[in-house]
Design an enzyme around this catalytic site. Structure first.
Site, short mmCIF file in Angstrom:
data_model
loop_
_atom_site.label_atom_id
_atom_site.label_comp_id
_atom_site.label_asym_id
_atom_site.label_seq_id
_atom_site.Cartn_x
_atom_site.Cartn_y
_atom_site.Cartn_z
N CYS B 37 118.35 7.98 -60.65
CA CYS B 37 118.15 7.77 -61.22
C CYS B 37 117.83 5.95 -62.61
O CYS B 37 118.37 5.21 -62.66
CB CYS B 37 119.28 8.15 -61.83
SG CYS B 37 120.43 8.14 -63.44
N SER B 90 124.87 3.80 -69.21
CA SER B 90 125.03 3.14 -69.12
C SER B 90 124.26 1.57 -70.58
O SER B 90 124.56 0.39 -69.95
CB SER B 90 123.56 3.19 -68.63
OG SER B 90 122.09 3.99 -69.76
#
Lengths: 257, 260
Positions: B37, B90
Protein backbone atom coordinates in the site's frame (compact mmCIF):
# COMPACT_ATOMS: atom_id res chain seq x y z
CA UNK A 1 -23.26 37.26 -16.33
CA UNK A 2 -20.71 36.65 -13.61
CA UNK A 3 -21.93 34.28 -10.88
CA UNK A 4 -21.72 36.98 -8.25
CA UNK A 5 -23.16 39.94 -10.14
CA UNK A 6 -26.22 39.76 -7.96
CA UNK A 7 -24.48 39.09 -4.69
CA UNK A 8 -24.05 41.72 -2.05
CA UNK A 9 -20.40 42.84 -2.24
CA UNK A 10 -19.57 43.22 1.45
CA UNK A 11 -20.18 41.66 4.83
CA UNK A 12 -23.28 42.83 6.70
CA UNK A 13 -24.68 42.66 10.21
CA UNK A 14 -22.18 41.81 12.95
CA UNK A 15 -19.63 40.67 10.40
CA UNK A 16 -19.60 44.20 8.97
CA UNK A 17 -18.65 45.59 12.38
CA UNK A 18 -15.81 43.09 12.61
CA UNK A 19 -14.60 44.08 9.14
CA UNK A 20 -14.68 47.75 10.15
CA UNK A 21 -12.51 46.97 13.18
CA UNK A 22 -9.83 45.37 11.00
CA UNK A 23 -8.95 47.94 8.39
CA UNK A 24 -5.44 48.86 9.51
CA UNK A 25 -2.39 47.21 7.89
CA UNK A 26 -0.90 44.42 10.00
CA UNK A 27 1.72 41.67 9.71
CA UNK A 28 -1.15 39.49 8.56
CA UNK A 29 -3.56 40.38 5.74
CA UNK A 30 -6.63 38.16 5.60
CA UNK A 31 -8.21 37.72 2.15
CA UNK A 32 -11.75 36.56 2.64
CA UNK A 33 -15.11 36.12 0.93
CA UNK A 34 -17.72 37.22 3.45
CA UNK A 35 -20.12 34.48 2.34
CA UNK A 36 -17.58 31.63 2.14
CA UNK A 37 -17.81 28.97 4.83
CA UNK A 38 -14.15 28.05 4.16
CA UNK A 39 -13.13 31.69 4.78
CA UNK A 40 -15.26 31.80 7.89
CA UNK A 41 -13.24 28.99 9.51
CA UNK A 42 -10.10 31.11 9.43
CA UNK A 43 -12.00 34.24 10.39
CA UNK A 44 -13.37 32.48 13.48
CA UNK A 45 -9.87 31.39 14.51
CA UNK A 46 -8.49 34.91 14.04
CA UNK A 47 -11.29 36.29 16.21
CA UNK A 48 -10.95 33.57 18.86
CA UNK A 49 -7.26 34.23 19.26
CA UNK A 50 -7.42 38.02 18.95
CA UNK A 51 -4.72 38.00 16.25
CA UNK A 52 -4.19 41.43 14.65
CA UNK A 53 -5.19 41.25 10.98
CA UNK A 54 -6.29 43.47 8.14
CA UNK A 55 -9.47 42.22 6.46
CA UNK A 56 -9.64 42.44 2.68
CA UNK A 57 -12.74 41.39 0.80
CA UNK A 58 -12.14 39.24 -2.27
CA UNK A 59 -14.63 38.02 -4.82
CA UNK A 60 -13.30 34.51 -5.63
CA UNK A 61 -15.57 34.35 -8.67
CA UNK A 62 -13.78 37.36 -10.23
CA UNK A 63 -10.22 35.97 -10.24
CA UNK A 64 -8.49 39.33 -10.03
CA UNK A 65 -4.83 39.50 -11.09
CA UNK A 66 -3.33 40.77 -7.84
CA UNK A 67 -5.14 38.13 -5.87
CA UNK A 68 -3.99 35.35 -8.19
CA UNK A 69 -0.46 36.30 -7.21
CA UNK A 70 -1.35 35.63 -3.58
CA UNK A 71 -3.23 32.42 -4.32
CA UNK A 72 -2.74 30.96 -7.80
CA UNK A 73 -5.90 28.97 -7.20
CA UNK A 74 -7.73 32.30 -6.81
CA UNK A 75 -9.67 30.90 -3.88
CA UNK A 76 -10.48 32.26 -0.45
CA UNK A 77 -9.43 32.15 2.26
CA UNK A 78 -5.82 33.27 1.83
CA UNK A 79 -3.35 35.12 3.99
CA UNK A 80 -0.32 37.27 3.34
CA UNK A 81 2.03 37.07 6.30
CA UNK A 82 5.23 39.13 6.25
CA UNK A 83 5.23 39.01 2.47
CA UNK A 84 4.50 35.28 2.11
CA UNK A 85 1.27 33.90 0.72
CA UNK A 86 -0.54 31.00 2.40
CA UNK A 87 -3.86 29.43 1.41
CA UNK A 88 -6.15 26.42 2.04
CA UNK A 89 -8.38 26.85 5.09
CA UNK A 90 -7.04 23.85 7.01
CA UNK A 91 -3.43 24.79 6.31
CA UNK A 92 -4.23 28.30 7.54
CA UNK A 93 -5.74 27.02 10.79
CA UNK A 94 -2.56 25.04 11.52
CA UNK A 95 -0.47 28.05 10.51
CA UNK A 96 -2.22 30.33 13.00
CA UNK A 97 -1.49 27.84 15.78
CA UNK A 98 2.18 27.62 14.72
CA UNK A 99 2.74 31.34 14.17
CA UNK A 100 0.80 32.76 17.13
CA UNK A 101 1.33 30.29 19.98
CA UNK A 102 0.98 32.96 22.67
CA UNK A 103 -2.41 34.13 21.38
CA UNK A 104 -4.93 32.18 23.44
CA UNK A 105 -6.80 30.01 23.20
CA UNK A 106 -4.62 27.42 21.55
CA UNK A 107 -7.10 25.65 19.33
CA UNK A 108 -5.03 22.48 19.08
CA UNK A 109 -4.11 20.52 22.22
CA UNK A 110 -0.44 20.09 23.05
CA UNK A 111 -0.58 16.30 23.47
CA UNK A 112 0.48 14.55 20.23
CA UNK A 113 -2.27 11.91 20.39
CA UNK A 114 -4.96 14.55 21.04
CA UNK A 115 -3.64 16.60 18.13
CA UNK A 116 -3.88 13.53 15.91
CA UNK A 117 -7.43 12.94 17.08
CA UNK A 118 -8.38 16.50 16.12
CA UNK A 119 -6.87 15.98 12.68
CA UNK A 120 -8.65 12.65 12.18
CA UNK A 121 -12.02 14.29 12.80
CA UNK A 122 -11.16 17.36 10.75
CA UNK A 123 -10.38 14.90 7.94
CA UNK A 124 -13.76 13.22 8.46
CA UNK A 125 -15.51 16.60 8.19
CA UNK A 126 -13.67 17.35 4.94
CA UNK A 127 -14.04 13.99 3.28
CA UNK A 128 -17.45 12.90 4.45
CA UNK A 129 -19.56 15.64 6.04
CA UNK A 130 -19.00 18.57 3.72
CA UNK A 131 -19.40 16.69 0.43
CA UNK A 132 -22.55 15.02 1.82
CA UNK A 133 -23.89 18.40 2.93
CA UNK A 134 -23.26 19.98 -0.45
CA UNK A 135 -24.71 17.01 -2.32
CA UNK A 136 -27.85 17.24 -0.20
CA UNK A 137 -28.28 20.94 -0.89
CA UNK A 138 -27.79 20.41 -4.62
CA UNK A 139 -30.13 17.38 -4.93
CA UNK A 140 -33.37 18.47 -6.54
CA UNK A 141 -36.53 18.11 -4.40
CA UNK A 142 -38.43 16.30 -7.15
CA UNK A 143 -35.90 13.44 -6.96
CA UNK A 144 -37.38 11.93 -3.81
CA UNK A 145 -35.21 8.82 -3.64
CA UNK A 146 -31.96 10.67 -4.26
CA UNK A 147 -33.01 13.23 -1.68
CA UNK A 148 -33.68 10.60 0.96
CA UNK A 149 -30.37 8.88 0.24
CA UNK A 150 -28.48 12.18 0.37
CA UNK A 151 -30.14 13.16 3.61
CA UNK A 152 -29.40 9.79 5.24
CA UNK A 153 -25.78 9.91 4.14
CA UNK A 154 -25.53 13.34 5.71
CA UNK A 155 -27.08 12.11 8.96
CA UNK A 156 -24.72 9.11 9.04
CA UNK A 157 -21.71 11.35 8.54
CA UNK A 158 -22.81 13.70 11.32
CA UNK A 159 -23.55 10.81 13.67
CA UNK A 160 -19.99 9.53 13.41
CA UNK A 161 -18.76 12.94 14.55
CA UNK A 162 -21.45 13.21 17.20
CA UNK A 163 -20.26 9.97 18.80
CA UNK A 164 -16.94 11.67 19.51
CA UNK A 165 -18.31 14.87 21.05
CA UNK A 166 -17.35 15.25 24.73
CA UNK A 167 -19.59 18.27 25.34
CA UNK A 168 -20.36 21.13 25.26
CA UNK A 169 -17.74 21.29 22.49
CA UNK A 170 -16.04 18.51 20.58
CA UNK A 171 -13.11 18.21 22.96
CA UNK A 172 -15.13 19.06 26.07
CA UNK A 173 -14.94 22.47 27.70
CA UNK A 174 -12.37 23.82 25.26
CA UNK A 175 -13.36 25.17 21.86
CA UNK A 176 -10.94 23.59 19.39
CA UNK A 177 -10.21 23.29 15.68
CA UNK A 178 -12.81 20.58 15.05
CA UNK A 179 -15.49 23.05 16.21
CA UNK A 180 -13.99 25.82 14.07
CA UNK A 181 -13.90 23.55 11.02
CA UNK A 182 -17.54 22.52 11.18
CA UNK A 183 -19.13 25.72 12.58
CA UNK A 184 -19.71 27.43 9.20
CA UNK A 185 -21.71 24.43 7.96
CA UNK A 186 -23.71 24.24 11.17
CA UNK A 187 -24.57 27.94 10.81
CA UNK A 188 -25.81 27.30 7.27
CA UNK A 189 -27.84 24.17 7.92
CA UNK A 190 -31.02 26.27 7.91
CA UNK A 191 -30.81 26.04 4.11
CA UNK A 192 -31.16 22.25 4.21
CA UNK A 193 -33.70 22.53 7.01
CA UNK A 194 -35.92 24.86 4.99
CA UNK A 195 -35.50 23.16 1.61
CA UNK A 196 -34.30 19.58 2.04
CA UNK A 197 -36.10 18.25 5.12
CA UNK A 198 -32.98 18.26 7.30
CA UNK A 199 -33.64 18.30 11.05
CA UNK A 200 -30.94 18.61 13.70
CA UNK A 201 -33.02 16.42 16.01
CA UNK A 202 -32.94 13.64 13.41
CA UNK A 203 -29.16 13.40 13.64
CA UNK A 204 -29.38 12.03 17.16
CA UNK A 205 -29.29 12.89 20.83
CA UNK A 206 -27.08 15.83 21.53
CA UNK A 207 -26.53 17.09 18.00
CA UNK A 208 -28.99 20.00 18.30
CA UNK A 209 -27.37 21.00 21.59
CA UNK A 210 -23.88 20.87 20.11
CA UNK A 211 -24.98 22.79 17.02
CA UNK A 212 -26.51 25.50 19.19
CA UNK A 213 -23.36 25.79 21.30
CA UNK A 214 -21.23 26.19 18.17
CA UNK A 215 -23.40 28.65 16.31
CA UNK A 216 -23.85 30.94 19.32
CA UNK A 217 -20.12 31.16 20.06
CA UNK A 218 -19.19 34.84 19.91
CA UNK A 219 -16.45 34.45 17.30
CA UNK A 220 -18.98 32.69 15.06
CA UNK A 221 -21.64 35.39 15.53
CA UNK A 222 -19.08 38.13 14.88
CA UNK A 223 -18.21 36.64 11.49
CA UNK A 224 -21.74 35.93 10.26
CA UNK A 225 -23.57 38.23 7.85
CA UNK A 226 -27.32 38.77 7.33
CA UNK A 227 -29.11 35.80 5.82
CA UNK A 228 -31.13 37.69 3.24
CA UNK A 229 -27.90 38.91 1.59
CA UNK A 230 -26.65 35.41 0.91
CA UNK A 231 -29.95 33.88 -0.20
CA UNK A 232 -29.30 34.54 -3.90
CA UNK A 233 -26.23 32.31 -3.62
CA UNK A 234 -27.98 29.49 -1.80
CA UNK A 235 -30.76 29.62 -4.38
CA UNK A 236 -28.16 28.63 -6.97
CA UNK A 237 -27.06 25.67 -4.84
CA UNK A 238 -30.67 24.67 -4.33
CA UNK A 239 -31.27 24.75 -8.09
CA UNK A 240 -28.10 22.68 -8.66
CA UNK A 241 -26.49 25.56 -10.56
CA UNK A 242 -23.90 26.83 -8.13
CA UNK A 243 -20.65 27.92 -9.80
CA UNK A 244 -18.25 27.75 -6.88
CA UNK A 245 -15.24 25.52 -7.44
CA UNK A 246 -16.50 23.35 -4.59
CA UNK A 247 -19.92 22.86 -6.18
CA UNK A 248 -18.44 22.11 -9.58
CA UNK A 249 -16.12 19.56 -8.02
CA UNK A 250 -18.96 17.80 -6.23
CA UNK A 251 -20.96 17.59 -9.47
CA UNK A 252 -17.92 16.23 -11.32
CA UNK A 253 -17.00 13.72 -8.63
CA UNK A 254 -13.67 15.40 -8.02
CA UNK A 255 -11.95 16.53 -4.80
CA UNK A 256 -13.02 19.96 -3.56
CA UNK A 257 -10.03 22.10 -4.59
CA UNK B 1 -16.93 -15.61 -2.54
CA UNK B 2 -13.39 -14.88 -1.45
CA UNK B 3 -12.51 -11.21 -1.01
CA UNK B 4 -11.13 -9.72 -4.22
CA UNK B 5 -7.49 -9.99 -3.33
CA UNK B 6 -7.38 -12.92 -0.97
CA UNK B 7 -4.78 -14.51 -3.26
CA UNK B 8 -2.49 -11.55 -2.73
CA UNK B 9 1.02 -12.38 -1.63
CA UNK B 10 0.65 -12.08 2.13
CA UNK B 11 3.94 -10.49 3.20
CA UNK B 12 6.59 -8.01 2.23
CA UNK B 13 9.47 -9.27 0.12
CA UNK B 14 12.94 -8.14 -0.84
CA UNK B 15 14.48 -5.39 1.28
CA UNK B 16 11.14 -4.63 2.87
CA UNK B 17 11.06 -8.16 4.26
CA UNK B 18 14.39 -7.53 6.02
CA UNK B 19 12.99 -4.34 7.51
CA UNK B 20 9.90 -6.19 8.71
CA UNK B 21 12.02 -8.87 10.40
CA UNK B 22 14.02 -6.16 12.19
CA UNK B 23 10.82 -4.79 13.73
CA UNK B 24 9.17 -7.73 15.40
CA UNK B 25 9.61 -6.74 19.03
CA UNK B 26 6.76 -5.00 20.91
CA UNK B 27 7.29 -1.25 21.23
CA UNK B 28 5.37 1.85 22.38
CA UNK B 29 4.31 2.14 18.76
CA UNK B 30 2.72 -0.67 16.74
CA UNK B 31 2.58 0.02 13.01
CA UNK B 32 -0.24 -1.68 11.12
CA UNK B 33 0.73 -1.76 7.49
CA UNK B 34 -0.05 -3.37 4.18
CA UNK B 35 3.22 -4.11 2.37
CA UNK B 36 1.86 -3.12 -1.07
CA UNK B 37 0.00 0.00 0.00
CA UNK B 38 1.45 3.38 -1.06
CA UNK B 39 -0.39 5.15 1.78
CA UNK B 40 1.21 2.77 4.32
CA UNK B 41 4.59 3.27 2.72
CA UNK B 42 4.51 7.02 3.45
CA UNK B 43 4.41 6.31 7.17
CA UNK B 44 6.87 3.44 6.92
CA UNK B 45 9.41 5.69 5.19
CA UNK B 46 9.12 8.29 7.95
CA UNK B 47 9.50 5.67 10.69
CA UNK B 48 12.66 4.49 8.97
CA UNK B 49 13.99 8.02 8.32
CA UNK B 50 13.63 8.94 11.97
CA UNK B 51 14.73 5.62 13.44
CA UNK B 52 11.61 5.42 15.59
CA UNK B 53 11.25 2.08 17.41
CA UNK B 54 8.16 0.28 16.12
CA UNK B 55 6.66 -3.16 15.83
CA UNK B 56 5.54 -3.99 12.29
CA UNK B 57 2.24 -5.85 11.89
CA UNK B 58 0.98 -6.88 8.48
CA UNK B 59 -2.70 -6.31 7.77
CA UNK B 60 -4.71 -7.09 4.70
CA UNK B 61 -7.14 -4.18 4.25
CA UNK B 62 -9.09 -6.20 1.69
CA UNK B 63 -9.93 -8.71 4.42
CA UNK B 64 -10.97 -6.54 7.34
CA UNK B 65 -10.23 -8.54 10.46
CA UNK B 66 -12.16 -7.85 13.65
CA UNK B 67 -9.28 -6.90 15.94
CA UNK B 68 -7.93 -4.51 13.36
CA UNK B 69 -11.34 -2.85 12.96
CA UNK B 70 -11.09 -2.05 16.63
CA UNK B 71 -7.86 -0.13 15.98
CA UNK B 72 -9.16 1.59 12.87
CA UNK B 73 -12.93 1.45 12.36
CA UNK B 74 -12.35 2.28 8.71
CA UNK B 75 -10.25 -0.90 8.46
CA UNK B 76 -7.64 0.81 6.33
CA UNK B 77 -3.86 0.76 6.48
CA UNK B 78 -1.80 2.53 7.66
CA UNK B 79 -2.76 2.72 11.31
CA UNK B 80 -0.78 3.00 14.51
CA UNK B 81 -1.37 1.98 18.07
CA UNK B 82 0.59 4.28 20.36
CA UNK B 83 0.53 3.59 24.10
CA UNK B 84 -2.87 1.93 23.69
CA UNK B 85 -4.44 4.61 21.51
CA UNK B 86 -5.34 4.22 17.86
CA UNK B 87 -4.41 6.70 15.14
CA UNK B 88 -5.03 6.43 11.40
CA UNK B 89 -4.93 8.39 8.12
CA UNK B 90 -1.48 8.55 6.55
CA UNK B 91 -1.17 12.35 6.60
CA UNK B 92 -2.38 12.56 10.20
CA UNK B 93 0.20 9.91 11.11
CA UNK B 94 3.04 11.85 9.48
CA UNK B 95 2.18 14.94 11.55
CA UNK B 96 1.82 12.74 14.64
CA UNK B 97 5.31 11.28 14.24
CA UNK B 98 6.74 14.79 14.04
CA UNK B 99 4.78 15.84 17.16
CA UNK B 100 5.45 12.72 19.23
CA UNK B 101 9.13 12.12 18.36
CA UNK B 102 10.69 15.59 18.04
CA UNK B 103 14.14 14.42 19.14
CA UNK B 104 14.28 11.68 16.49
CA UNK B 105 16.10 13.28 13.58
CA UNK B 106 15.61 14.36 10.93
CA UNK B 107 12.64 16.59 11.59
CA UNK B 108 10.67 16.26 8.41
CA UNK B 109 8.75 19.49 8.88
CA UNK B 110 10.62 22.79 9.10
CA UNK B 111 10.31 24.83 12.29
CA UNK B 112 9.34 28.11 10.60
CA UNK B 113 5.52 28.52 10.51
CA UNK B 114 5.40 29.81 6.90
CA UNK B 115 7.64 26.99 5.72
CA UNK B 116 5.45 24.44 7.52
CA UNK B 117 2.42 25.96 5.79
CA UNK B 118 4.22 25.68 2.45
CA UNK B 119 4.82 21.96 3.08
CA UNK B 120 1.16 21.45 3.95
CA UNK B 121 -0.07 23.33 0.87
CA UNK B 122 1.92 21.01 -1.40
CA UNK B 123 0.97 17.90 0.56
CA UNK B 124 -2.63 19.01 0.02
CA UNK B 125 -1.93 19.40 -3.71
CA UNK B 126 -0.53 15.88 -3.88
CA UNK B 127 -3.58 14.52 -2.04
CA UNK B 128 -6.18 16.42 -4.07
CA UNK B 129 -4.64 16.79 -7.49
CA UNK B 130 -1.84 14.24 -7.99
CA UNK B 131 -2.98 11.00 -6.34
CA UNK B 132 -6.59 10.92 -7.65
CA UNK B 133 -5.45 11.82 -11.17
CA UNK B 134 -2.71 9.21 -11.07
CA UNK B 135 -5.24 6.57 -10.06
CA UNK B 136 -7.70 7.71 -12.73
CA UNK B 137 -4.98 7.39 -15.37
CA UNK B 138 -4.15 3.85 -14.30
CA UNK B 139 -7.82 2.87 -14.34
CA UNK B 140 -8.64 4.49 -17.70
CA UNK B 141 -8.97 1.80 -20.31
CA UNK B 142 -6.44 1.94 -23.19
CA UNK B 143 -9.15 1.65 -25.84
CA UNK B 144 -10.56 5.00 -24.69
CA UNK B 145 -7.90 7.11 -26.41
CA UNK B 146 -9.41 10.52 -25.69
CA UNK B 147 -10.00 9.83 -22.02
CA UNK B 148 -6.51 8.41 -21.77
CA UNK B 149 -4.89 11.48 -23.26
CA UNK B 150 -6.94 13.76 -21.00
CA UNK B 151 -6.05 11.75 -17.90
CA UNK B 152 -2.37 11.71 -18.80
CA UNK B 153 -2.31 15.45 -19.45
CA UNK B 154 -4.06 16.11 -16.16
CA UNK B 155 -1.39 14.11 -14.37
CA UNK B 156 1.39 15.97 -16.16
CA UNK B 157 -0.22 19.31 -15.23
CA UNK B 158 -0.57 18.30 -11.61
CA UNK B 159 3.05 17.11 -11.44
CA UNK B 160 4.32 20.24 -13.17
CA UNK B 161 2.75 22.45 -10.52
CA UNK B 162 4.66 20.49 -7.89
CA UNK B 163 7.82 20.47 -9.95
CA UNK B 164 7.81 24.27 -10.10
CA UNK B 165 8.22 24.34 -6.33
CA UNK B 166 11.14 21.92 -6.10
CA UNK B 167 14.15 23.74 -4.68
CA UNK B 168 16.94 21.21 -5.06
CA UNK B 169 17.63 17.49 -4.93
CA UNK B 170 14.57 17.21 -2.72
CA UNK B 171 11.43 19.34 -2.62
CA UNK B 172 12.70 21.73 0.06
CA UNK B 173 16.30 21.77 -1.14
CA UNK B 174 18.87 19.37 0.22
CA UNK B 175 16.77 18.10 3.12
CA UNK B 176 14.26 15.31 2.71
CA UNK B 177 10.91 16.53 4.06
CA UNK B 178 7.30 15.39 4.31
CA UNK B 179 6.38 16.45 0.76
CA UNK B 180 8.95 13.96 -0.57
CA UNK B 181 7.68 11.18 1.72
CA UNK B 182 4.09 11.89 0.67
CA UNK B 183 4.71 11.57 -3.08
CA UNK B 184 7.48 9.01 -3.35
CA UNK B 185 5.23 5.89 -3.12
CA UNK B 186 3.47 7.08 -6.29
CA UNK B 187 6.76 7.91 -7.98
CA UNK B 188 7.94 4.35 -7.26
CA UNK B 189 4.86 2.92 -8.87
CA UNK B 190 4.83 5.09 -11.96
CA UNK B 191 6.34 2.21 -13.90
CA UNK B 192 2.78 0.85 -14.10
CA UNK B 193 1.60 3.94 -15.99
CA UNK B 194 4.84 3.99 -17.96
CA UNK B 195 4.37 0.43 -19.16
CA UNK B 196 0.62 0.55 -19.72
CA UNK B 197 -0.52 4.17 -20.05
CA UNK B 198 2.40 5.82 -21.90
CA UNK B 199 3.40 7.96 -18.96
CA UNK B 200 6.94 9.32 -19.29
CA UNK B 201 8.81 11.11 -16.53
CA UNK B 202 10.59 13.17 -19.18
CA UNK B 203 7.24 14.45 -20.44
CA UNK B 204 6.47 16.09 -17.10
CA UNK B 205 9.24 18.62 -17.63
CA UNK B 206 12.86 19.48 -16.96
CA UNK B 207 13.99 18.13 -13.67
CA UNK B 208 11.14 15.78 -12.89
CA UNK B 209 12.99 12.62 -13.83
CA UNK B 210 15.96 13.69 -11.70
CA UNK B 211 13.77 14.49 -8.73
CA UNK B 212 11.95 11.18 -9.09
CA UNK B 213 15.24 9.29 -9.20
CA UNK B 214 16.63 11.17 -6.20
CA UNK B 215 13.71 10.37 -3.95
CA UNK B 216 13.07 6.82 -5.09
CA UNK B 217 16.67 5.78 -4.42
CA UNK B 218 16.65 7.16 -0.89
CA UNK B 219 17.57 4.43 1.59
CA UNK B 220 14.39 4.66 3.70
CA UNK B 221 12.41 4.26 0.50
CA UNK B 222 14.38 1.24 -0.74
CA UNK B 223 14.13 -0.40 2.68
CA UNK B 224 10.33 -0.27 2.58
CA UNK B 225 9.87 -1.44 -0.96
CA UNK B 226 8.53 -4.78 -2.06
CA UNK B 227 7.44 -3.30 -5.35
CA UNK B 228 10.78 -4.26 -6.85
CA UNK B 229 9.44 -7.77 -6.59
CA UNK B 230 7.09 -6.63 -9.29
CA UNK B 231 5.45 -9.96 -9.91
CA UNK B 232 4.06 -9.96 -6.36
CA UNK B 233 2.42 -6.58 -6.83
CA UNK B 234 1.25 -7.32 -10.34
CA UNK B 235 -1.97 -9.01 -9.26
CA UNK B 236 -3.05 -5.72 -7.66
CA UNK B 237 -1.93 -3.47 -10.47
CA UNK B 238 -3.67 -5.69 -13.00
CA UNK B 239 -6.93 -4.92 -11.22
CA UNK B 240 -6.27 -1.19 -11.49
CA UNK B 241 -5.35 -1.56 -15.15
CA UNK B 242 -8.50 -3.62 -15.70
CA UNK B 243 -10.62 -0.91 -14.06
CA UNK B 244 -11.93 -3.22 -11.34
CA UNK B 245 -9.65 -2.53 -8.40
CA UNK B 246 -11.40 -3.06 -5.10
CA UNK B 247 -9.41 -0.80 -2.82
CA UNK B 248 -11.46 1.87 -1.05
CA UNK B 249 -9.40 4.45 -2.90
CA UNK B 250 -10.18 2.96 -6.31
CA UNK B 251 -13.87 2.60 -5.53
CA UNK B 252 -13.98 6.21 -4.39
CA UNK B 253 -12.34 7.44 -7.60
CA UNK B 254 -14.84 5.50 -9.70
CA UNK B 255 -17.75 6.91 -7.68
CA UNK B 256 -16.45 10.48 -7.75
CA UNK B 257 -16.05 10.53 -3.99
CA UNK B 258 -13.14 11.59 -1.77
CA UNK B 259 -10.51 8.91 -1.16
CA UNK B 260 -11.42 7.77 2.36
Amino acid sequence: MAPTDAIHPVATGRAAETVAQHQDPQDLTFYSGWFSPFSQRVWIALEEKGIPYQYKEVDPYKREEHFLRINPKGLVPAVEYRGKAIYESLVLLEFLEDAYPSYKPNLLPSDPYERARQRIWIDHISKTIIPASMRLTMTQPNEQEKLKTARNEFYEALRKLQDEIKGPYFAGEQFTLVDVVIAPWVSRDYVSAEHRGFKREDVGDGWAKYAKAIETRDSVLRTTSERDKVQVMYDKYLRGEAQSEAAKAIRAGRPIP
Amino acid sequence: MAPPDANLHPVATGRAAETVSQHQNPQDLTFYSAWFCPFSQRVWIVLEEKGIPYQYKEVNPYKKEEHFLQINPRGLAPAVEYRGKAIYESLVLLEFLEDAYPSYKPNLLPSDPSDRAHQRIWIDHIAKAVVPVSMRLTMTQPNEQEKLETARNELYEALRKLQNEIKGTCFAGERFTLVDAVIVPWVLRDYVSAEHRAFKREDVGDGWAEYAKAIETRDSVCRTMSVSERDKAKVIYNRYLGGDAQSEAAKAIKAGRPIP
